[in-house]
Motif scaffolding. Structure first.
Motif, PDB file in Angstrom:
ATOM      1  N   LEU A  37       0.820  -1.216   0.000  1.00 18.92           N
ATOM      2  CA  LEU A  37       0.000   0.000   0.000  1.00 18.92           C
ATOM      3  C   LEU A  37       0.851   1.263   0.000  1.00 18.92           C
ATOM      4  CD1 LEU A  37      -2.824  -1.066   2.482  1.00 18.92           C
ATOM      5  CD2 LEU A  37      -3.029  -0.722   0.002  1.00 18.92           C
ATOM      6  N   LEU A  38       2.146   1.130   0.299  1.00 15.17           N
ATOM      7  CA  LEU A  38       3.028   2.290   0.204  1.00 15.17           C
ATOM      8  C   LEU A  38       3.143   2.815  -1.214  1.00 15.17           C
ATOM      9  CD1 LEU A  38       5.977   1.180   2.551  1.00 15.17           C
ATOM     10  CD2 LEU A  38       4.373   3.043   2.968  1.00 15.17           C
ATOM     11  N   VAL A  39       3.016   1.911  -2.198  1.00  6.17           N
ATOM     12  CA  VAL A  39       3.184   2.325  -3.595  1.00  6.17           C
ATOM     13  C   VAL A  39       2.100   3.309  -4.019  1.00  6.17           C
ATOM     14  CG1 VAL A  39       3.313   1.547  -5.980  1.00  6.17           C
ATOM     15  CG2 VAL A  39       4.430   0.215  -4.178  1.00  6.17           C
ATOM     16  N   PRO A  40       0.806   2.950  -3.934  1.00  2.00           N
ATOM     17  CA  PRO A  40      -0.203   3.942  -4.335  1.00  2.00           C
ATOM     18  C   PRO A  40      -0.226   5.169  -3.423  1.00  2.00           C
ATOM     19  CG  PRO A  40      -1.256   2.032  -3.331  1.00  2.00           C
ATOM     20  CD  PRO A  40       0.189   1.679  -3.555  1.00  2.00           C
ATOM     21  N   LEU A  41       0.122   4.973  -2.130  1.00  2.00           N
ATOM     22  CA  LEU A  41       0.139   6.117  -1.222  1.00  2.00           C
ATOM     23  C   LEU A  41       1.219   7.111  -1.625  1.00  2.00           C
ATOM     24  CD1 LEU A  41      -0.774   7.579   1.361  1.00  2.00           C
ATOM     25  CD2 LEU A  41       0.831   6.119   2.636  1.00  2.00           C
ATOM     26  N   LEU A  42       2.447   6.632  -1.900  1.00  2.00           N
ATOM     27  CA  LEU A  42       3.524   7.521  -2.317  1.00  2.00           C
ATOM     28  C   LEU A  42       3.252   8.140  -3.680  1.00  2.00           C
ATOM     29  CD1 LEU A  42       6.661   5.495  -1.122  1.00  2.00           C
ATOM     30  CD2 LEU A  42       5.742   7.598  -0.134  1.00  2.00           C
ATOM     31  N   GLN A  43       2.661   7.340  -4.563  1.00  2.96           N
ATOM     32  CA  GLN A  43       2.308   7.894  -5.879  1.00  2.96           C
ATOM     33  C   GLN A  43       1.345   9.069  -5.721  1.00  2.96           C
ATOM     34  OE1 GLN A  43       0.803   4.382  -7.842  1.00  2.96           O
ATOM     35  NE2 GLN A  43       2.720   4.074  -9.001  1.00  2.96           N
ATOM     36  N   ALA A  44       0.335   8.908  -4.872  1.00  5.11           N
ATOM     37  CA  ALA A  44      -0.645   9.981  -4.669  1.00  5.11           C
ATOM     38  C   ALA A  44      -0.001  11.204  -4.036  1.00  5.11           C
ATOM     39  CB  ALA A  44      -1.797   9.468  -3.802  1.00  5.11           C
ATOM     40  N   LEU A  45       0.899  10.982  -3.059  1.00  5.14           N
ATOM     41  CA  LEU A  45       1.543  12.119  -2.405  1.00  5.14           C
ATOM     42  C   LEU A  45       2.465  12.870  -3.350  1.00  5.14           C
ATOM     43  CD1 LEU A  45       2.406  10.540   1.066  1.00  5.14           C
ATOM     44  CD2 LEU A  45       0.685  12.293   0.616  1.00  5.14           C
ATOM     45  N   LEU A  46       3.242  12.126  -4.147  1.00 10.45           N
ATOM     46  CA  LEU A  46       4.170  12.766  -5.063  1.00 10.45           C
ATOM     47  C   LEU A  46       3.464  13.502  -6.196  1.00 10.45           C
ATOM     48  CD1 LEU A  46       6.933  10.002  -5.247  1.00 10.45           C
ATOM     49  CD2 LEU A  46       7.105  12.220  -4.122  1.00 10.45           C
ATOM     50  N   ARG A  47       2.260  13.062  -6.518  1.00 12.11           N
ATOM     51  CA  ARG A  47       1.486  13.730  -7.573  1.00 12.11           C
ATOM     52  C   ARG A  47       0.574  14.817  -7.004  1.00 12.11           C
ATOM     53  NH1 ARG A  47      -0.026   7.909 -10.285  1.00 12.11           N
ATOM     54  NH2 ARG A  47       1.990   7.590 -11.337  1.00 12.11           N
ATOM     55  N   GLY A  48       0.544  14.955  -5.680  1.00  2.49           N
ATOM     56  CA  GLY A  48      -0.266  15.998  -5.060  1.00  2.49           C
ATOM     57  C   GLY A  48      -1.743  15.681  -4.977  1.00  2.49           C
ATOM     58  N   ASP A  49      -2.098  14.388  -5.115  1.00  2.00           N
ATOM     59  CA  ASP A  49      -3.507  13.978  -5.029  1.00  2.00           C
ATOM     60  C   ASP A  49      -3.827  13.666  -3.569  1.00  2.00           C
ATOM     61  OD1 ASP A  49      -6.047  12.987  -5.303  1.00  2.00           O
ATOM     62  OD2 ASP A  49      -5.561  11.596  -6.941  1.00  2.00           O
ATOM     63  N   THR A  50      -4.285  14.702  -2.815  1.00  7.01           N
ATOM     64  CA  THR A  50      -4.518  14.559  -1.376  1.00  7.01           C
ATOM     65  C   THR A  50      -5.661  13.609  -1.070  1.00  7.01           C
ATOM     66  OG1 THR A  50      -3.776  16.838  -1.088  1.00  7.01           O
ATOM     67  CG2 THR A  50      -4.913  15.809   0.768  1.00  7.01           C
ATOM     68  N   ASP A  51      -6.728  13.678  -1.835  1.00  8.93           N
ATOM     69  CA  ASP A  51      -7.881  12.799  -1.567  1.00  8.93           C
ATOM     70  C   ASP A  51      -7.502  11.333  -1.711  1.00  8.93           C
ATOM     71  OD1 ASP A  51      -9.438  15.012  -1.092  1.00  8.93           O
ATOM     72  OD2 ASP A  51     -10.217  15.119  -3.156  1.00  8.93           O
ATOM     73  N   ALA A  52      -6.789  11.014  -2.781  1.00 10.45           N
ATOM     74  CA  ALA A  52      -6.367   9.622  -2.988  1.00 10.45           C
ATOM     75  C   ALA A  52      -5.412   9.172  -1.891  1.00 10.45           C
ATOM     76  CB  ALA A  52      -5.707   9.483  -4.359  1.00 10.45           C
ATOM     77  N   ALA A  53      -4.544  10.118  -1.463  1.00 12.75           N
ATOM     78  CA  ALA A  53      -3.596   9.770  -0.407  1.00 12.75           C
ATOM     79  C   ALA A  53      -4.314   9.427   0.890  1.00 12.75           C
ATOM     80  CB  ALA A  53      -2.620  10.930  -0.179  1.00 12.75           C
ATOM     81  N   TRP A  54      -5.353  10.235   1.232  1.00 11.81           N
ATOM     82  CA  TRP A  54      -6.111   9.936   2.438  1.00 11.81           C
ATOM     83  C   TRP A  54      -6.849   8.595   2.317  1.00 11.81           C
ATOM     84  CZ3 TRP A  54      -5.594  11.589   7.092  1.00 11.81           C
ATOM     85  CH2 TRP A  54      -5.072  12.863   7.348  1.00 11.81           C
ATOM     86  N   SER A  55      -7.336   8.288   1.160  1.00 17.60           N
ATOM     87  CA  SER A  55      -8.041   7.012   0.958  1.00 17.60           C
ATOM     88  C   SER A  55      -7.098   5.839   1.163  1.00 17.60           C
ATOM     89  CB  SER A  55      -8.643   6.966  -0.450  1.00 17.60           C
ATOM     90  OG  SER A  55      -9.591   7.990  -0.627  1.00 17.60           O
ATOM     91  N   TRP A  56      -5.915   5.932   0.545  1.00 22.44           N
ATOM     92  CA  TRP A  56      -4.954   4.834   0.709  1.00 22.44           C
ATOM     93  C   TRP A  56      -4.429   4.750   2.148  1.00 22.44           C
ATOM     94  CZ3 TRP A  56      -5.144   1.158  -2.471  1.00 22.44           C
ATOM     95  CH2 TRP A  56      -5.383   1.360  -3.831  1.00 22.44           C
ATOM     96  N   LEU A  57      -4.314   5.907   2.792  1.00 27.42           N
ATOM     97  CA  LEU A  57      -3.866   5.904   4.181  1.00 27.42           C
ATOM     98  C   LEU A  57      -4.892   5.240   5.085  1.00 27.42           C
ATOM     99  CD1 LEU A  57      -1.593   6.841   6.038  1.00 27.42           C
ATOM    100  CD2 LEU A  57      -2.833   8.994   6.362  1.00 27.42           C
ATOM    101  N   THR A  58      -6.186   5.426   4.780  1.00 27.82           N
ATOM    102  CA  THR A  58      -7.238   4.771   5.573  1.00 27.82           C
ATOM    103  C   THR A  58      -7.178   3.263   5.407  1.00 27.82           C
ATOM    104  OG1 THR A  58      -8.659   6.722   5.315  1.00 27.82           O
ATOM    105  CG2 THR A  58      -9.716   4.641   5.942  1.00 27.82           C
ATOM    106  N   VAL A  59      -6.989   2.835   4.169  1.00 21.11           N
ATOM    107  CA  VAL A  59      -6.878   1.394   3.920  1.00 21.11           C
ATOM    108  C   VAL A  59      -5.660   0.819   4.642  1.00 21.11           C
ATOM    109  CG1 VAL A  59      -6.547  -0.364   2.155  1.00 21.11           C
ATOM    110  CG2 VAL A  59      -8.042   1.583   1.705  1.00 21.11           C
ATOM    111  N   MET A  60      -4.542   1.571   4.598  1.00 24.39           N
ATOM    112  CA  MET A  60      -3.329   1.107   5.273  1.00 24.39           C
ATOM    113  C   MET A  60      -3.547   1.013   6.776  1.00 24.39           C
ATOM    114  SD  MET A  60       0.521   2.716   5.186  1.00 24.39           S
ATOM    115  CE  MET A  60       0.706   2.372   3.448  1.00 24.39           C
ATOM    116  N   ALA A  61      -4.298   1.987   7.341  1.00 18.78           N
ATOM    117  CA  ALA A  61      -4.573   1.946   8.770  1.00 18.78           C
ATOM    118  C   ALA A  61      -5.394   0.716   9.139  1.00 18.78           C
ATOM    119  CB  ALA A  61      -5.303   3.214   9.196  1.00 18.78           C
ATOM    120  N   ALA A  62      -6.359   0.344   8.295  1.00 18.97           N
ATOM    121  CA  ALA A  62      -7.170  -0.851   8.552  1.00 18.97           C
ATOM    122  C   ALA A  62      -6.312  -2.116   8.498  1.00 18.97           C
ATOM    123  CB  ALA A  62      -8.305  -0.935   7.545  1.00 18.97           C
ATOM    124  N   VAL A  63      -5.436  -2.157   7.494  1.00 13.75           N
ATOM    125  CA  VAL A  63      -4.533  -3.321   7.402  1.00 13.75           C
ATOM    126  C   VAL A  63      -3.592  -3.354   8.608  1.00 13.75           C
ATOM    127  CG1 VAL A  63      -2.668  -4.352   6.060  1.00 13.75           C
ATOM    128  CG2 VAL A  63      -4.661  -3.414   4.899  1.00 13.75           C
TER     129      VAL A  63
END
Length: 584
Positions: A37-63
């Protein structure tokens, strides 16, 4: 390794181990998923997509929450599994030691048994959670990561995959190298343990020899050999771990090279490359940790190999349905037996009548003690048959023989416990009052009155707080308490003074009426009162049998033996009873 652990586990330990393994696998998969899950999270952060980053961070927190829960359960179950596995290993070891023929203990095995029961069993029981858990996570987590990388970029995934066989080969080589070193180290530890135990037990004799005795040298040599083996193990293990770590780092280098090539060619964007490289680092870390612990598996395997060898030792044959002897007479029919290449007994045949006393005499090394060991079924003869009540001992079974025979050996070992408990071993079903009564018949009450604590005074390890004669009285008391129909007395009164010998002789006389006694002794009073005397020759054969009077009248080897004993003890014979009743 997992299969071998389950093999030595009790049903409860097996259930706990399997449950623990399930949670460990779940933990490893969840950890790998969190890394992915670090891959899509870092991709979203590096591209400045905050909404996607929060979504992936939520999934990572559940895992991550799932990972914490499975880790906690694995920890709790792991502690219970370790305790159950330790209990299983010690129980299997104890049961096996009881089953092993006494011949296996002909060499000093105390160091081996002590090593397994202490360090070995403890290490193996802690291995599933302390070592195996890390190793499984070290390979399952990267496996999960590798499978996920094929989703993100198959080219980088292939670059990592080609190194997997190399890493596995390095891991197996590491285990084998440490395993070979640990086998040598375990043998050195066993030898050193035997020497130290021997050194401690023989202190009274060694102190008379002074410093620089052969025992000092043997202990020092054994300890030096152990140190050399341990240094060799450290060198081998260190070299193996370093080599394995180098192979793992080589895989990361390959990933960096391939990633840089793809980035320069423009076929992978920088955000994805950075995320995948971070993932590659996380791929390597658990494998390096698993390599560091891989030697622990080899060390545990050494203990399991020792248990396997114990299990492979052939036990004495046992009948499915034990036979019942007609009486308690003892027979030897063409018995040949030896402890090595040279036989101690050769084609030996005799009968010891039920309810009577048979004395076995002869020169040192003729096989007198060996006869008693064969009767007690410490060994089976190489050829011929030993019988009780006309039934061969293998058809009676060891349990029947043990119940019927009460040996009183020349070398008495007492446990570091109280006097009364050492006697109680003869028959645990008796009451304390009955034990004391039987012990008093062997004059053990005199020992109890002498020592502080009375019957509850401790005798020390091996009975070191008692004299040799006192230890033998405790051993005779055990035999009296057991109340077995066959009693074997192997030089049982050799360490007693005259007064105590008379007292023990009286106790033996009280049990002669309804028991079969086999007495190995050089004491003249015992020999001359036997219903049957067996005179052994130096080669382990029988030279003469008969009563005392008959053998003296034959003027053979027994008569010469008797005369030598009389002269050695200073007895004087009157003309009227020169062949029957010597006296002081």
């Amino acid at each position: 390794m997992i299969g071998r652990l389950l093999h030595y586990s009790s049903p409860r330990a097996r259930r706990l181990l399997i449950t623990e393994l399930v949670f460990i696998v779940a933990t490893a998969v969840l950890q790998g998923a969190a890394f992915l899950l670090l891959v899509p999270l870092l991709q979203a952060l590096l591209r400045g997509d905050t909404d996607a980053a929060w979504s992936w961070l939520t999934v990572m927190a559940a895992v991550g929450a799932g990972y914490v829960v499975t880790t906690w359960f694995a920890s709790q179950i792991g502690m219970k599994a370790s305790g159950a596995l330790l209990d299983s290993l010690l129980t299997r070891l104890g049961d096996r030691l009881i089953e092993l023929p006494v011949a296996w203990f002909g060499q000093d095995r105390s160091g081996l048994a002590a090593g397994i029961a202490t360090q070995g069993a403890m290490f193996v029981s802690n291995m599933p959670y302390a070592i195996l858990r890390q190793i499984l996570i070290g390979f399952i987590t990267p496996g999960t990561v590798l499978a996920g990388m094929y989703v993100f970029d198959w080219r980088l995934a292939v670059a990592m995959t080609v190194m997997v066989p190399v890493i596995l080969f390095g891991y197996r080589w590491l285990q084998r190298a440490i395993g070979r070193g640990d086998v040598v180290h375990a043998e050195a530890v066993t030898d050193a343990s035997n020497r130290v135990i021997e050194f401690a037990r023989a202190q009274p004799a060694l102190r008379t020899a002074g410093e620089g005795s052969i025992a000092d040298r043997l202990v020092a040599d054994a300890l030096q050999n152990q140190h050399r083996a341990y240094r060799g193990l450290l060198v081998t293990g260190g070299a193996g771990i370093a080599t394995f770590a180098g192979l793992v780092q080589l895989s990361l280098t390959l990933l960096l090279v391939v990633g840089a090539y793809l980035a320069v060619g423009g076929t992978v964007d920088v955000a994805t490359l950075i995320a995948l490289l971070v993932l590659g680092v996380r791929f390597n870390e658990p494998i390096v940790a698993a390599g560091d612990l891989g030697g622990g598996v080899a060390v545990a395997r050494t203990t399991l190999d020792q248990l396997d060898r114990l299990a492979a030792v052939a036990a004495l044959p046992e009948p499915q349905t034990p036979a019942k002897p007609a009486d308690w007479g003892i027979g030897f029919e063409d018995v040949t037996f030896g402890y090595g290449d040279e036989p101690v007994l050769q084609d030996l045949s005799f009968n010891a009548p039920a309810g009577g006393m048979t004395a076995i005499v002869g020169p040192s090394g003729a096989g007198k003690t060996t006869i008693t060991k064969l009767i007690a079924r410490f060994y089976d003869p190489e050829s011929g048959t030993v019988t009780i009540g006309g039934v061969p001992l293998p058809e009676l079974g060891t349990a029947t023989v043990e119940a019927a025979v009460a040996p009183v050996s020349q070398d008495v070992y007492l446990f570091d416990d109280t006097i009364v408990n050492n006697v109680w071993l003869g028959n645990p079903d008796m009451t304390r009052e009955e034990v004391i009564a039987a012990a008093s018949r062997a004059r053990v009450d005199e020992i109890a009155y002498r020592l502080p604590g009375g019957w509850d005074a401790r005798v020390g390890e091996g009975g070191t707080n008692l004299s040799g004669g006192e230890r033998q009285r405790v051993s005779i008391a055990r035999a009296l308490l057991k109340d077995a129909p066959i009693v074997l007395l192997d030089e049982a009164t050799s360490a007693l003074d005259v007064g105590n010998e008379i007292a023990i002789g009286e106790a033996i006389d009280r049990i002669r009426a309804d028991r079969t006694l086999i007495v190995v002794a050089h004491r003249l009073q015992t020999i001359m009162t036997a219903e049957k005397i067996i005179m052994l020759a130096g080669d382990g054969s029988i030279s003469e049998t008969g009563t005392h009077t008959e053998l003296l009248a034959a003027h053979g080897s027994y008569a010469r033996y008797w005369t030598e004993r009389v002269d050695a003890t200073g007895w004087q014979l009157t003309p009227t009873d020169a062949h029957t009743h010597p006296r002081l």
